[in-house]
Design an enzyme around this catalytic site. Structure first.
Site, PDB file in Angstrom:
ATOM      1  N   ASP A  42      39.678 -14.058 -36.798  1.00 31.51           N
ATOM      2  CA  ASP A  42      39.995 -14.328 -35.404  1.00 31.51           C
ATOM      3  C   ASP A  42      39.133 -13.389 -34.556  1.00 31.51           C
ATOM      4  O   ASP A  42      38.450 -12.501 -35.077  1.00 31.51           O
ATOM      5  CB  ASP A  42      41.501 -14.171 -35.134  1.00 31.51           C
ATOM      6  CG  ASP A  42      41.916 -14.960 -33.888  1.00 31.51           C
ATOM      7  OD1 ASP A  42      41.018 -15.376 -33.115  1.00 31.51           O
ATOM      8  OD2 ASP A  42      43.114 -15.160 -33.668  1.00 31.51           O
TER       9      ASP A  42
HETATM   10  C1  BGC Z   1      42.715 -16.798 -30.679  1.00 34.60           C
HETATM   11  C2  BGC Z   1      42.258 -17.927 -31.567  1.00 34.60           C
HETATM   12  C3  BGC Z   1      41.060 -18.605 -30.945  1.00 34.60           C
HETATM   13  C4  BGC Z   1      39.977 -17.576 -30.736  1.00 34.60           C
HETATM   14  C5  BGC Z   1      38.689 -18.158 -30.174  1.00 34.60           C
HETATM   15  C6  BGC Z   1      41.580 -15.872 -30.288  1.00 34.60           C
HETATM   16  O1  BGC Z   1      41.962 -14.959 -29.326  1.00 34.60           O
HETATM   17  O2  BGC Z   1      43.730 -16.067 -31.354  1.00 34.60           O
HETATM   18  O3  BGC Z   1      43.319 -18.829 -31.755  1.00 34.60           O
HETATM   19  O4  BGC Z   1      40.630 -19.654 -31.765  1.00 34.60           O
HETATM   20  O5  BGC Z   1      40.455 -16.594 -29.837  1.00 34.60           O
HETATM   21  O6  BGC Z   1      38.795 -18.546 -28.873  1.00 34.60           O
END
Ligand code: BGC
Length: 736
Positions: free
Chosen positions: A286
């Site tokens: 993530d």
């Molecule tokens: C979130 C993810 C997301 C990623 C990219 C993160 O902060 O937890 O779910 O896919 O950002 O935008």
């Protein structure tokens, strides 16, 4: 892919005299990908393991100059948040024409519930209990997103969530393992279609692996501390279902599990995902979750964090630049092996190849397709359909709803005229200007109404109350659209008090003093505590955040164009003090008994929620016959056949979701008081009946024992069929 092919050709000519030219026109095989990897420098390999974001300015997409240089030098092989056919083609040209090996970029984006045509938030879609519609919504999202230059979505989010304070309940399918698992599979099939090489399919990504939804106290990013048993029984099944549906990628979660952050958790990534499940795709972190292992107190610095994550099996680093900064050094020191790097690179290149990018890196940048597909009439109609099927009728005293077009309505509330809030969190590149608000839908359809804003969504300004009250005085009924603005749920949007903001309640109280029926239309991304509202409102419609077609879907339901059929995919508590409260809790050794002090209960609030999982009303009434089962004793390989007759005893046609629940009375691991095991959504004309049948297989009786092996234990099972989790379980079956 001219440049890559020339390079490949040179390589192959030097390796073999028996060249098969025809392979160059086809998708690449394993051998060809290995040959490419052999040509790559260590920096170029690490580039394939690196994902950087593009930015978005008011004037359009932009990318930091140093990232452009990284693309040119092969040090950034993947980009997210860049979209539109034209822009992505521009970036792709830099990778393909200006980098040494010309390896195409992979473009990712959070296409969570639509790209430009925005569907209801995933939690709302789950309330439709309609797997075909949910799959269709993901399919349309993929068609639009691929037309916008994208290859990969960071969806579906398959985290089971049982704490409504957690803002990210909005992004998933709610509290139930069975429903959540089916939806996970449907979404993957929708995004990925039947063939990844077709230019309208995307790679899907099951996230957040794992147990992110169990954040303590419902506070986002918080510690997770659950048993292995709960992990397998509750949190892993939707991921397994996504995997069984062929999901191409996984994303690790921000939380720790057993004290080890998910991004370096070898149990999750190596033992389960690559080991038990034999996952062949790639795993992405993530956003900076590898770097965050320093703050977790797990890694002493980012260099170690990179090493732990990579060696645990995490292939791609999202935005953290720790692979970019440290992997080469770690390889030089012998702390990370080049073989492992090659394996990760290969996983990524194989998926680029599967998308057809090696054959034509620009195939997802088709401006004509972008124009015709995005926000097409067909897509908007589908969004309206699923939005109205997601609406849950929570209350309808004295048949206040549906409204009749002759009634004079006072439409009140800033949420009736706030397009952006209809889109919910993670609304892709959806725009408020494309949204049909409730006010617009009322206006366009020339309803008999007057509108007043009444109040802001939050704050203390009461100056608009009077106008709203004056308009309501002249009306037969009041429709108040109230709830949360879109930023009150989603990521980093946990709330301790999950109620309609106070200023809106004050307005509601002023309107209530008029003694007219009030229909509360709720816009929100999570369950709310609605005890007072349930007592005082004539009707309550849970519309969630319905997306681009919000106003039309809401109006369809308000005026009976569509008879509501949604069922809650998550429990609505009476009070925050009950949380966590979900239908398949355990019985405890001292189950609640109101007459016995020493039993499991609160002194000041009930145990039962306000609205249980699976609950939702209709404008018609359905009668359920006594259910029956064909056997009362079974062996380990017998299936059970249940049936029940459902009759529409009201005066309008409608859908009903017929739900089958089970309880395993005794288990070597204690079993929940109820488990959803099957459901069917049926449609009945008034006066009609239908026999609904269910088959329960020996597999459905299984659970994970203390060795984490799935077994069915002999003993008694209770079953019941009804239209919510409140159903009585009255059919007993013995497994011998
Ligand atoms: C979130 C993810 C997301 C990623 C990219 C993160 O902060 O937890 O779910 O896919 O950002 O935008």
């Amino acid at each position: 892919m001219k440049k890559l092919n020339v390079i490949y050709l040179t390589l192959v000519l030097s390796l073999t005299s028996n060249l098969n030219f025809s392979c160059l026109a086809q998708s690449w095989n394993d051998e060809k990908i290995d040959s490419l990897i052999n040509l790559m420098t260590i920096e170029e390999k690490i580039g394939q393991l690196t994902l950087f974001t593009s930015d978005w300015a008011t004037t359009g997409p932009t990318i930091r100059e140093n990232y452009l240089d990284d693309i040119r030098s092969g040090k950034a092989g993947n980009i997210f948040n860049a979209h539109t056919a034209a822009y992505n083609e521009k970036l792709q040209r830099v990778a393909v024409e200006e980098s040494r090996l010309g390896i195409p970029l992979l473009f990712g984006y959070d296409v969570i519930h639509g790209y430009k045509t925005i569907f209801p938030i995933p939690l709302a879609e789950a309330a439709s209990w309609d797997l075909n519609l949910i799959e269709k919504s993901a399919r349309i999202a993929a068609e639009e997103a691929t037309a916008g230059g994208l290859h990969w979505t960071f969806a579906p989010m398959v985290d089971i969530a049982r704490d409504p304070r957690w803002g990210r309940v909005a992004e998933g399918s709610g509290e139930d393992v069975y429903l959540g698992s089916l939806i996970a599979g449907a979404r993957v099939r929708g995004f990925q279609g039947k063939d990844l090489s077709s230019p309208n399919t995307l790679l899907a990504c099951a996230k957040h692996f794992a147990a992110y939804g169990a954040a303590q106290g419902g506070r986002d990013y918080n510690t997770v501390d659950i048993s292995r048993h709960a992990l397998w029984e509750t949190y892993l099944p939707p991921f397994k279902s996504a995997l069984d549906a062929g999901v191409a990628t996984f994303m690790t979660s921000f939380n720790e599990l057993d004290g080890v952050p998910a991004s370096a958790n070898t149990y999750l990534l190596k033992e389960i995902l690559r080991g038990d499940w034999n996952f062949q795709g790639f795993v992405v972190s993530d956003y900076t979750s590898i770097n965050e292992m320093v703050a977790h107190g797990f890694a002493e610095n980012e260099r170690s964090a990179a090493m732990y994550a990579f060696n645990a099996g995490l292939d791609m680093d999202m935005q953290g630049a720790v692979y970019y900064n440290y992997l080469k050094e770690l390889v030089d020191q012998g702390r990370v092996s080049v073989n492992d790097i090659d394996t990760s690179v290969k996983r990524i290149l194989k998926l680029k190849n599967a998308l057809g990018l090696f054959d034509d890196p620009y195939r997802y940048s088709d401006i004509e397709r972008e124009k015709s597909v995005i926000l097409s009439e067909e897509n908007r109609t589908a969004a309206r359909e699923i939005a109205r099927q997601s609406v849950v009728l929570l209350e309808n005293k004295n048949n206040t709803l549906p409204l009749s077009k002759t009634e004079k309505i006072a439409l009140i509330g800033s949420l009736a005229d706030s397009p952006i809030d209809m889109l919910g969190s993670w609304h892709g590149s959806g725009q408020s200007t494309d949204v049909i608000s409730t006010l617009k839908a009322f206006t366009d359809q020339k309803m008999n109404f007057e509108y007043a804003k009444g109040s802001d969504m939050e704050g203390s300004d009461t100056s608009l109350f009077r106008e709203a009250v004056d308009k309501a005085k002249n009306a037969d009924k009041i429709v108040l659209v109230a709830g949360e603005h879109f930023n009150m749920s989603g990521e980093a949007a946990s709330r301790a008090h999950i109620r309609i903001p106070d200023i809106q309640i004050q307005l509601l109280k002023r309107l209530l003093a008029l003694h007219k029926p009030i229909i509360l239309v709720l816009i929100n991304g999570r369950p709310l505590c609605l005890e007072w509202e349930s007592e005082n409102m004539a009707a309550i419609l849970e519309a969630w955040q319905p997306g681009t077609m919000a106003g039309l879907a809401i109006t369809d339901v308000l005026y009976g164009e569509y008879n509501p059929s949604g069922k809650l995919p998550i429990t609505f508590p009476v009070d925050e003090g009950q949380i966590p409260v979900y239908y398949n809790m355990k019985n405890t050794g001292r189950p609640m008994d109101p007459d016995q002090k020493y039993t499991s209960k609160y002194l000041d609030i009930p145990n039962a929620p306000l609205y249980p999982f699976g609950y939702g009303l209709s404008y018609t009434s359905f009668q359920f016959s006594q259910p029956s089962v064909d056997k009362t004793e079974i062996n380990n390989n017998d299936s059970l056949h249940f049936s029940i007759t459902v009759s529409n005893t009201g005066s309008v046609a409608g859908h009903e979701v017929v739900q089958l629940y089970m309880r395993d009375l005794v288990g070597s691991i204690t079993r929940p008081v109820k488990e959803l095991k099957s459901f069917k959504k049926i449609y009945l004309e008034p006066g009609n009946s239908q026999k609904v049948s269910f088959t329960i297989t020996p597999d459905d009786l299984k659970f994970y024992n203390s060795d984490l092996v799935k077994i069915a234990e002999p003993g008694e099972f209770l079953f019941g069929i009804g239209n919510s989790s409140d159903v009585e379980l009255n059919l007993k079956v013995t497994l011998k």
